[in-house]
Design a protein around this motif. Structure first.
Motif, PDB file in Angstrom:
ATOM      1  N   THR A  29      -8.996   5.993   0.039  1.00 47.67           N
ATOM      2  CA  THR A  29      -7.909   5.418  -0.750  1.00 47.67           C
ATOM      3  C   THR A  29      -8.143   5.648  -2.244  1.00 47.67           C
ATOM      4  OG1 THR A  29      -8.988   3.273  -0.993  1.00 47.67           O
ATOM      5  CG2 THR A  29      -7.618   3.608   0.982  1.00 47.67           C
ATOM      6  N   ASN A  45      -4.772   8.531  -9.211  1.00 47.15           N
ATOM      7  CA  ASN A  45      -3.376   8.647  -8.788  1.00 47.15           C
ATOM      8  C   ASN A  45      -2.731   9.912  -9.341  1.00 47.15           C
ATOM      9  OD1 ASN A  45      -0.337   7.939  -9.772  1.00 47.15           O
ATOM     10  ND2 ASN A  45      -0.736   7.069  -7.746  1.00 47.15           N
ATOM     11  N   ARG A  59       1.316  12.708   1.223  1.00 46.07           N
ATOM     12  CA  ARG A  59       1.239  11.276   0.922  1.00 46.07           C
ATOM     13  C   ARG A  59       2.430  10.573   1.557  1.00 46.07           C
ATOM     14  NH1 ARG A  59      -0.414   9.836  -4.969  1.00 46.07           N
ATOM     15  NH2 ARG A  59      -1.923   8.587  -3.846  1.00 46.07           N
ATOM     16  N   ARG A  61       4.016   6.544   2.334  1.00 46.59           N
ATOM     17  CA  ARG A  61       3.909   5.109   2.149  1.00 46.59           C
ATOM     18  C   ARG A  61       3.479   4.458   3.457  1.00 46.59           C
ATOM     19  NH1 ARG A  61       7.641   0.814   2.126  1.00 46.59           N
ATOM     20  NH2 ARG A  61       9.384   2.208   2.552  1.00 46.59           N
ATOM     21  N   LYS A  62       2.504   3.585   3.383  1.00 47.91           N
ATOM     22  CA  LYS A  62       1.916   2.849   4.504  1.00 47.91           C
ATOM     23  C   LYS A  62       1.020   3.722   5.387  1.00 47.91           C
ATOM     24  CE  LYS A  62       5.643  -0.571   4.891  1.00 47.91           C
ATOM     25  NZ  LYS A  62       6.585  -1.251   5.816  1.00 47.91           N
ATOM     26  N   GLY A  64      -1.025   6.361   3.946  1.00 41.51           N
ATOM     27  CA  GLY A  64      -2.124   6.907   3.165  1.00 41.51           C
ATOM     28  C   GLY A  64      -1.944   8.366   2.816  1.00 41.51           C
ATOM     29  N   THR A 169       2.396   5.674  -5.732  1.00 39.85           N
ATOM     30  CA  THR A 169       1.892   6.558  -4.688  1.00 39.85           C
ATOM     31  C   THR A 169       2.986   7.379  -4.038  1.00 39.85           C
ATOM     32  OG1 THR A 169       2.041   4.710  -3.126  1.00 39.85           O
ATOM     33  CG2 THR A 169      -0.102   5.119  -4.141  1.00 39.85           C
ATOM     34  N   GLU A 205       3.920   1.538  -5.006  1.00 40.51           N
ATOM     35  CA  GLU A 205       2.464   1.589  -5.086  1.00 40.51           C
ATOM     36  C   GLU A 205       1.958   1.040  -3.749  1.00 40.51           C
ATOM     37  OE1 GLU A 205      -1.287  -0.164  -7.660  1.00 40.51           O
ATOM     38  OE2 GLU A 205       0.605  -1.241  -7.582  1.00 40.51           O
ATOM     39  N   GLY A 206       1.629   1.944  -2.836  1.00 35.63           N
ATOM     40  CA  GLY A 206       1.273   1.508  -1.498  1.00 35.63           C
ATOM     41  C   GLY A 206       2.465   0.843  -0.838  1.00 35.63           C
ATOM     42  N   ASP A 207       2.297  -0.414  -0.408  1.00 34.35           N
ATOM     43  CA  ASP A 207       3.385  -1.154   0.225  1.00 34.35           C
ATOM     44  C   ASP A 207       4.237  -1.921  -0.787  1.00 34.35           C
ATOM     45  OD1 ASP A 207       2.484  -0.296   2.663  1.00 34.35           O
ATOM     46  OD2 ASP A 207       1.332  -2.108   3.094  1.00 34.35           O
TER      47      ASP A 207
END
Length: 227
Positions: A29, A45, A59, A61-62, A64, A169, A205-207
């Motif tokens: 991560t 990032n 990439r 989302r959720k 990785g 992300t 940003e990620g979730d």
């Protein structure tokens, strides 16, 4: 010693080419890589975004970040800093914050961000100018939970501040042509119904949703990207 995002990019490519990270395999991560390399997460990032744009990484989302099974050349579409974009054309940049308020977003915005009804966001509307003339209306809904500190958006646009301080992300982007509403025509000093180039963008940003923004460019705007 690794310091800049270019150094991180080079090291990630070395690990991929050296088969430390195999095609299709997940990589650590951003938080783990930042700790390993001793740099800020935003630096990691930026490096991973560049490699994703080049087709080296995938990439989701959720899900990785993974090494691409079949690397392909992709179009490069960075989020530009509006001030630098205007100054890069040799024009004088100006900025006005027109609205800053905490409010419940419209249902369409909440749906795009995956938020439940009743969640309140920061609503920002600003006007960017080129040589004193209105060039762009930025209408933004921003998740205050992602802000590491309270910015002064009277001094600097959310566009520029977020790119410098808040990593993302993934995201989605849409382009369209639209006729200027009465309010847009007033702000951009163009006839009502004039054709505008409109960009709608959502980042995560990620979730966690970061922001949803509508950018309405005055007639004559030209966008460029790389292939």
């Amino acid at each position: 010693m690794l310091t800049g995002w270019e150094d991180i990019r080079t090291e990630v490519l070395r690990r991929i080419s050296g088969r430390e990270w195999l095609p299709g395999a997940s990589i650590p991560t951003e938080e783990q890589l930042a700790e390993t390399f001793g740099v800020a997460r935003a630096t990691v990032n930026r490096a991973l975004r560049e490699l994703a744009a080049e087709g080296v990484l995938e990439r989701r989302r959720k899900a990785g970040t993974r090494v691409a099974l079949h690397p392909v050349r992709k179009a490069t579409l960075d989020i530009p800093v509006t001030r630098l974009e205007i100054e890069g054309r040799g024009q004088r940049y100006g900025y006005r914050l027109l609205l800053e308020a905490e409010d419940e977003p419209p249902p369409a915005i909440a749906s795009r961000l995956g938020l439940a009804p009743g969640v309140r966001l920061l609503h920002l509307v600003c006007l960017h100018l080129a040589d004193g003339r209105p060039a762009l209306i930025e209408d933004r809904w921003l998740n205050p939970a992602v802000l590491p500190q309270k910015p002064d958006f009277h001094r600097q646009s959310a566009n520029e501040w977020l790119l410098a301080h808040v990593p993302y992300t993934t995201g989605d982007i849409g382009f369209s042509a639209a006729n200027a509403t009465a309010e847009e025509a007033r702000l951009l000093d163009v006839p009502q119904g004039a054709a505008l180039f409109v960009l709608d963008r959502t980042t995560w940003e990620g979730d966690r949703p970061v922001t949803c923004v509508r950018l309405a460019h005055a007639p004559g705007y030209r966008m460029q990207t790389l292939i």
